[in-house]
Design an enzyme around this catalytic site. Structure first.
Site, short mmCIF file in Angstrom:
data_model
loop_
_atom_site.label_atom_id
_atom_site.label_comp_id
_atom_site.label_asym_id
_atom_site.label_seq_id
_atom_site.Cartn_x
_atom_site.Cartn_y
_atom_site.Cartn_z
N GLU A 196 0.85 -1.21 0.00
CA GLU A 196 0.00 0.00 0.00
C GLU A 196 0.87 1.24 0.00
OE1 GLU A 196 -2.27 -0.12 3.59
OE2 GLU A 196 -3.59 -1.69 2.86
N LYS A 226 2.15 4.72 1.67
CA LYS A 226 2.25 5.27 3.03
C LYS A 226 1.85 6.75 2.92
CE LYS A 226 5.08 5.25 7.17
NZ LYS A 226 4.56 6.49 7.70
N ASP A 232 1.04 10.46 3.69
CA ASP A 232 1.67 11.39 4.61
C ASP A 232 0.60 12.34 5.15
OD1 ASP A 232 3.64 12.51 6.05
OD2 ASP A 232 4.61 13.56 4.39
N TYR A 261 -6.80 2.11 5.84
CA TYR A 261 -5.80 1.04 5.73
C TYR A 261 -5.93 -0.05 6.79
CZ TYR A 261 -3.46 4.32 8.92
OH TYR A 261 -3.17 5.18 9.92
N LYS A 297 10.55 3.74 3.36
CA LYS A 297 10.43 5.20 3.19
C LYS A 297 11.29 5.67 2.03
CE LYS A 297 9.95 7.48 7.19
NZ LYS A 297 9.14 8.52 7.77
N CYS A 342 14.60 46.62 10.55
CA CYS A 342 14.11 46.36 9.20
C CYS A 342 15.26 46.52 8.20
CB CYS A 342 12.98 47.33 8.88
SG CYS A 342 12.44 47.21 7.17
N CYS A 347 14.19 50.00 6.17
CA CYS A 347 14.05 51.33 6.77
C CYS A 347 14.68 51.41 8.16
CB CYS A 347 12.58 51.73 6.83
SG CYS A 347 11.65 50.76 8.01
N CYS A 402 7.94 44.65 10.57
CA CYS A 402 8.43 46.02 10.59
C CYS A 402 7.19 46.89 10.83
CB CYS A 402 9.07 46.38 9.25
SG CYS A 402 9.26 48.17 9.05
N CYS A 462 7.98 52.69 5.43
CA CYS A 462 8.98 51.71 5.00
C CYS A 462 8.89 51.52 3.48
CB CYS A 462 8.75 50.39 5.73
SG CYS A 462 9.80 49.06 5.16
S1 IVH Z 1 -0.79 0.48 8.90
C1 IVH Z 1 -0.27 -1.28 13.21
N1 IVH Z 1 -0.84 1.50 6.50
O1 IVH Z 1 1.98 5.50 9.24
C2 IVH Z 1 0.16 -0.27 12.20
N2 IVH Z 1 -0.19 2.93 8.28
O2 IVH Z 1 4.33 4.89 10.91
C3 IVH Z 1 -0.98 0.24 11.47
N3 IVH Z 1 0.29 5.24 7.60
O3 IVH Z 1 0.40 5.66 12.35
C4 IVH Z 1 -0.58 1.21 10.45
N4 IVH Z 1 -0.13 4.96 5.47
O4 IVH Z 1 -0.67 6.89 10.44
C5 IVH Z 1 -0.59 1.74 7.79
N5 IVH Z 1 -1.00 2.25 4.31
C6 IVH Z 1 -0.73 2.51 5.60
C7 IVH Z 1 -0.32 3.77 6.07
C8 IVH Z 1 -0.06 3.95 7.43
C9 IVH Z 1 0.24 5.82 6.41
C10 IVH Z 1 0.72 5.93 8.85
C11 IVH Z 1 -0.19 5.66 10.02
C12 IVH Z 1 0.69 5.11 11.10
C13 IVH Z 1 2.05 5.49 10.64
C14 IVH Z 1 3.04 4.46 11.13
#
Ligand code: IVH
Length: 678
Positions: free
Chosen positions: A113, A115, A117, A225, A316, A410, A413, A428, A434
């Protein structure tokens, strides 16, 4: 209508609105127009007002927000919200796969999946209705932000389909799409406020807003997720996620490779590589991918460490980072007097462009980085366009390094700077004396969305200022042709064009003139609200703070700033000059929307047109209830394409399935010549 009839009607309307919301936001396949949707919503609102006893917390009318939460109570999570083990190394991902299969003594299947942000959220449903939404907090207990989460259109308030457990919690991430982040920052800059740092922090700050209608306006989105339930939903994670889609949740799209159920390490690696390359094309930010063991029984067998599951790992992405020397720190003065420190760097190549400058944001940031001139600093390009300094290579610090001390006067000025309690920015205070502030107020005044006067860049303004031709934007209207002709680099043709631009600006409607004045916190939207409410500058300038606050969406901060502006003698004089010059200080009847036939539709206008200027087309869009947006996104409805529009816009519009209109088609759409008088 009696209560029973009303109840039936409310149920029917709610059901229909829920279906249309799901079609629009989740399936991307609406079957009614936005206007029809709004009409149904208005009917429901009216009924709920008439029969308050029939109101429901999960009614589709709650999407627009309005509830105020004074403080957010905490709640202990039923299942702790853990974090994920993470790595930047592909070898460690391979080791994860071998370790898992060795421990289980079998081949297993994985789910890959994105991740996301954003901000983690746990949402509980009982009997198909959303009951609470809780943030991660410290992992053990979080804050209850239910009313705010209700305004996020992709969170279902009432589930559809069948087979969902009687009670369960769904976890996911709330994200702020890049396009919304950019829009919010554009608005902030227009209002003279410092922009937000990144989408994640902005999403997090938004969710803590006490007024849920502010949250509704921000355009947050979600991806889920994980599902936690006593009742068994499926044998594995992938199947559960797919089932959740049938109940109305927004899930990652397998067809767009946003989720993958796979068996081999090669497939996992391909997923990682694909998204490392394509993440820039996603409408929201991700910082990696997550790999999970699919089968629930096997997840149980692998278990947890104290912090994270052993059955999942996050890979990451490395953000491209380079090291370069900090040559100097300079300071920029904004039109409201806000001071922004800017790092001047030894030019370095980063992400395909040469970087020479990076924003240092404010004094706290400089303090936090503990940065010295001549230091080697690490520069990164995040989701934002402006690169940022993320750290200092202290090992490389030399004897000639000098600690950066934030300026206390500043740069233009030399007035002593001030910093208000609770604010990050220094200002300022010499607003009217200014030169930097005066010049950037003039730049704002003539900008496209304000008075739209062409032919006067920052250098010309600088020149005119130093020659004493203008001391304020009010002076623009008394500029003489002969004065301008004496200026270096101003040929007769440019002078005439500029004078024509100044003359034409006298027709710019009141709300834009008000925006052009550059009153702090009065951006485009606020200016429109104030103009529509008070109708004339005289009424506005005499309004009390209470009268200002009584206007929808005007808070104390804006009210005080407006009052402060009109108290100042200098501003009163300038407005008198501008009135004398013939600028519009009253709302014309025709400024009010002509029709709402474009209501809910968003437009991008690009290129050069035969019969209209870009701004005329934009005005026509607005006066028919439509909205102008700066750039194309999946939420844009139309692109009005003129000559000389870049080919990339066309490609992007086609990719996003946005309808491209010619000038004629657009004019036809709003009723052709009958509507010519926008
Ligand atoms: S699973 C038991 N899946 O990343 C762990 N987390 O570093 C359950 N996050 O707190 C998390 N995308 O906020 C999971 N596809 C994804 C995610 C995800 C972002 C975040 C989530 C978690 C943090 C962990």
């Amino acid at each position: 209508m009696n209560t029973t009839e009303a109840k039936e009607k409310i149920n029917k309307l709610s059901q229909s609105l829920r279906e249309h919301n799901h079609r629009y936001y989740i399936l991307n396949n609406p079957t009614i127009s936005d206007q029809e949707f709004d009409m149904l919503l208005k009917d429901l609102e009216a009924l709920e007002q008439q029969f308050p006893e029939l109101q429901d917390d999960n009614s589709p009318t709650k999407r627009v927000g309005g509830d105020i939460t004074k403080n957010f109570p905490s709640l202990v999570h039923k299942h702790p919200m853990l974090s994920l083990g993470n790595t930047y190394s592909k070898e460690e991902i391979m080791e994860f796969e071998t370790r898992v299969e060795k421990l289980l003594e079998d081949k297993v299947t994985f789910v890959c999946e994105l991740k996301y942000d954003g901000v983690a959220i746990g949402i509980t449903y009982v009997d198909g209705k959303m009951t609470t939404a809780v943030t991660r907090g410290d992992g053990t207990k979080g804050e209850v932000i239910t009313n705010n989460v209700r305004t996020i259109r992709t969170v279902p308030l009432q589930l559809i389909g069948e087979g969902y457990p009687q009670e369960f919690e769904i976890r996911g991430e709330i994200v702020l799409p890049k396009s919304q982040f950019e829009r919010i920052n554009r608005d902030r800059i227009a209002k003279g406020e410092p922009p937000y740092m990144n989408p994640r922090n902005t999403a997090s700050g938004t969710l803590k807003q006490q007024n849920s209608s502010v949250v509704a306006a921000r355009g947050l989105d979600t991806f889920l997720y994980g599902i936690y339930s006593e009742e068994k939903i499926a044998d594995g994670h992938y199947e559960s996620v797919m089932k959740a889609a049938d109940w109305g949740f927004k899930i990652p799209n397998p067809k767009k490779k946003m989720i993958l159920h796979c068996t081999t390490i090669d497939e996992i690696m391909e997923f990682i590589n694909y998204w490392d390359e394509h993440r820039k094309d996603l409408p929201f930010e991700i910082d990696g991918v997550v790999i999970k063991v699919n089968d629930y029984d096997r997840q149980e067998m692998l278990g947890y460490t104290s912090k994270s599951p052993r059955w999942a790992i996050a890979y990451k992405f490395k953000t491209e980072r380079v090291s370069t020397r900090l040559m100097d720190v300079t300071y920029q003065v904004g039109r409201t007097g806000a001071i922004t420190p800017v790092a001047q760097l030894e030019p370095v190549l980063l992400g395909g462009t040469i970087v020479k400058r990076a924003s240092l944001h404010n004094a706290d940031q400089i303090e936090k980085l503990d940065i010295y001139i001549n230091d080697y600093v690490y520069v990164e390009k995040g989701g934002e366009i402006i690169p940022k300094i993320v750290g200092v290579d202290t090992a490389k610090r030399t004897n000639n390094a000098q600690k950066v001390v934030f300026k206390n006067t500043c740069p233009d000025c030399e007035t002593t700077l001030v910093r208000q309690e609770g604010e990050a920015q220094h200002y300022c205070p010499n607003q009217y004396g200014c030169p930097a502030q005066i010049k950037s107020r003039i730049e704002h005044f003539i900008s496209r969305k304000a008075m739209d006067i062409d032919g006067m860049g920052p250098e010309t303004i600088d020149l005119m200022y130093s020659q004493n031709l203008i001391r304020d934007y009010g002076d623009l209207y008394s500029l003489q042709r002969s004065d301008l002709l004496q200026l270096d680099r101003m040929a007769a043709k440019s002078v005439d064009n500029l004078l024509l631009g100044i003359e034409n600006s006298k027709n710019i409607p009141f709300q834009r003139v008000l925006f052009a004045l550059g009153i702090r916190f009065v951006g485009e939207t606020v200016a429109k609200k104030l103009a529509n409410h008070f109708k004339t500058i005289d009424a506005l300038s005499h309004a009390s703070e209470e009268e200002l606050i009584a206007v929808e969406e005007i808070g104390e901060r804006i009210a005080q700033s407006v009052k402060g502006y009109f108290i100042h003698e200098k501003n009163i004089e300038t407005i008198r000059d501008l009135k004398f010059a013939g600028l519009q200080f009253e709302l014309e009847e025709s400024d009010a929307p002509k029709s709402d036939m474009l209501s809910g539709k968003s437009f991008v206008v690009s290129g050069v047109f035969e019969n209209f200027s870009r701004n005329e087309l934009k005005a026509a869009i607005e006066s028919n209830g439509g909205k102008n947006v700066g750039s194309l996104s999946s939420k844009t409805d139309y692109l009005i394409a003129g000559d000389k529009m870049g080919p990339s816009k066309k490609v992007k519009a086609e990719k996003l399935n946005i309808r491209i209109l010619s000038e004629e088609e657009f004019v036809g759409m709003i009723g052709g010549n009958e509507n010519k008088n926008y």
